[in-house]
Design an enzyme around this catalytic site. Structure first.
Site, PDB file in Angstrom:
ATOM      1  N   ASP A   1       5.894 132.413  -6.730  1.00 47.78           N
ATOM      2  CA  ASP A   1       5.147 131.720  -5.850  1.00 47.78           C
ATOM      3  C   ASP A   1       5.213 130.286  -5.922  1.00 47.78           C
ATOM      4  O   ASP A   1       5.594 130.154  -7.313  1.00 47.78           O
ATOM      5  CB  ASP A   1       3.696 132.402  -5.972  1.00 47.78           C
ATOM      6  CG  ASP A   1       2.585 131.122  -5.226  1.00 47.78           C
ATOM      7  OD1 ASP A   1       2.729 131.384  -4.292  1.00 47.78           O
ATOM      8  OD2 ASP A   1       1.793 130.963  -5.841  1.00 47.78           O
TER       9      ASP A   1
ATOM     10  N   ASP B   1       2.751 127.237  -5.218  1.00 48.09           N
ATOM     11  CA  ASP B   1       1.486 126.454  -5.531  1.00 48.09           C
ATOM     12  C   ASP B   1       0.899 127.386  -6.551  1.00 48.09           C
ATOM     13  O   ASP B   1       0.224 128.415  -6.170  1.00 48.09           O
ATOM     14  CB  ASP B   1       0.495 126.113  -4.426  1.00 48.09           C
ATOM     15  CG  ASP B   1       1.251 125.362  -3.452  1.00 48.09           C
ATOM     16  OD1 ASP B   1       1.320 124.197  -3.790  1.00 48.09           O
ATOM     17  OD2 ASP B   1       1.507 125.692  -2.205  1.00 48.09           O
TER      18      ASP B   1
HETATM   19  P1  B16 Z   1       0.676 124.378   3.478  1.00 52.07           P
HETATM   20  P2  B16 Z   1       1.662 129.281  -2.396  1.00 52.07           P
HETATM   21  C1  B16 Z   1       0.135 128.478  -0.512  1.00 52.07           C
HETATM   22  O1  B16 Z   1       1.101 128.191  -1.289  1.00 52.07           O
HETATM   23  C2  B16 Z   1      -1.142 127.772  -1.118  1.00 52.07           C
HETATM   24  O2  B16 Z   1      -1.700 128.639  -2.241  1.00 52.07           O
HETATM   25  C3  B16 Z   1      -2.312 127.828  -0.049  1.00 52.07           C
HETATM   26  O3  B16 Z   1      -3.486 127.100  -1.011  1.00 52.07           O
HETATM   27  C4  B16 Z   1      -1.790 126.746   1.136  1.00 52.07           C
HETATM   28  O4  B16 Z   1      -3.093 126.552   2.238  1.00 52.07           O
HETATM   29  C5  B16 Z   1      -0.742 127.726   1.684  1.00 52.07           C
HETATM   30  O5  B16 Z   1       0.242 127.569   0.493  1.00 52.07           O
HETATM   31  C6  B16 Z   1       0.094 127.004   2.998  1.00 52.07           C
HETATM   32  O6  B16 Z   1       0.287 125.425   2.384  1.00 52.07           O
HETATM   33  O7  B16 Z   1      -0.599 123.915   4.175  1.00 52.07           O
HETATM   34  O8  B16 Z   1       1.361 123.434   2.534  1.00 52.07           O
HETATM   35  O9  B16 Z   1       1.892 124.957   4.444  1.00 52.07           O
HETATM   36  O10 B16 Z   1       0.533 129.655  -3.245  1.00 52.07           O
HETATM   37  O11 B16 Z   1       1.989 130.598  -1.300  1.00 52.07           O
HETATM   38  O12 B16 Z   1       3.020 128.854  -2.657  1.00 52.07           O
HETATM   39 MG    MG Z   2       0.000 130.129  -5.039  1.00 53.13          MG
END
Ligand code: B16
Ligand code: MG
Length: 213
Positions: free
Chosen positions: A9, A11
């Site tokens: 993953d 974030d």
């Molecule tokens: P974006 P991951 C996720 O990333 C985040 O955990 C989540 O907080 C976020 O809303 C989502 O990506 C969408 O992100 O707005 O940048 O498209 O943890 O799956 O890497």
């Molecule tokens: Mg994450």
């Protein structure tokens, strides 16, 4: 079964961007007059941008027009991108670089499986793009986490079976996705996951590749 691939993953596992998402969503919630705390934010981790805003609106029992919904998504992303513009290798989470180097040397395949549509931009900012054989992100998905599509696509592109891949996740939605897809799911950096997985690590320095490869 011998492990052939690691799927990360983004974030909260590779990069410390979860707090930036939280602050940006908190600003959105404030605009809507909805109280939004770190506890609420736990439900948004790993969740797509659209589903995150839906959850915030549910929290505040608010209904808004489609135009305003899209405007808020845009504003959240602009604010988020502004807040991460100085992201660098310093923002890689503990143990990431060592594990990537070690896994590459062992001949394992590496992938990113993220809900974020900003994933490639972030990987470029922190300078680890070249480690990955494939990157599946929010732009490639029909079904967001907790659906396993993100990891199944990754495994397929790596030419591996799910039970040959370890998925590292910091979010309940991601752990559910990995389990549903029959991957080996390891929780990282989020103590609320301790009872959700066979193995939980505070950070990737605690991961022993030699136990799997
Ligand atoms: P974006 P991951 C996720 O990333 C985040 O955990 C989540 O907080 C976020 O809303 C989502 O990506 C969408 O992100 O707005 O940048 O498209 O943890 O799956 O890497
Ligand atoms: Mg994450």
């Amino acid at each position: 079964m011998k492990i052939r691939a690691l799927i990360f993953d983004l974030d909260g596992v590779l990069v410390s961007t979860e707090h930036n998402h939280f602050i940006a969503w908190q600003k959105t919630a404030q605009t809507l007059g909805i109280e939004f705390t770190e506890v609420h934010n736990e439900l948004l981790k790993g969740v797509s941008r659209i589903d995150s805003l839906k959850k915030i609106l549910e929290l505040g029992k608010k209904v808004i027009s489609e135009d305003y919904f899209n405007q808020l998504l845009q504003e959240k992303n602009n604010f988020y991108l502004e807040s991460i513009q100085n992201l660098s290798q310093d923002h890689l989470l503990k143990g990431v670089l060592n594990l990537l180097v070690k896994a590459k040397n062992e001949g394992l395949k590496l992938a990113v499986g993220s809900s974020s549509k900003n994933a490639k931009h972030i990987l470029q900012l922190v300078g680890i793009m070249e480690y990955f054989d494939t990157i599946i992100d929010g732009n490639d998905l029909t079904f967001p986490k907790p659906h396993p599509e993100v990891f199944l696509k990754g495994a397929h592109l790596l030419d591996c079976q799910p039970d040959e891949c370890i998925v590292f996740e910091d979010a309940l939605s991601g752990i559910k996705a990995a389990k549903e897809g029959r991957f080996i799911a390891i929780g990282v950096g989020n103590p609320t996951l301790k009872n959700e997985t066979q193995l939980y690590l505070d950070d990737l320095t605690q991961f022993r590749l030699e136990d799997y490869a």
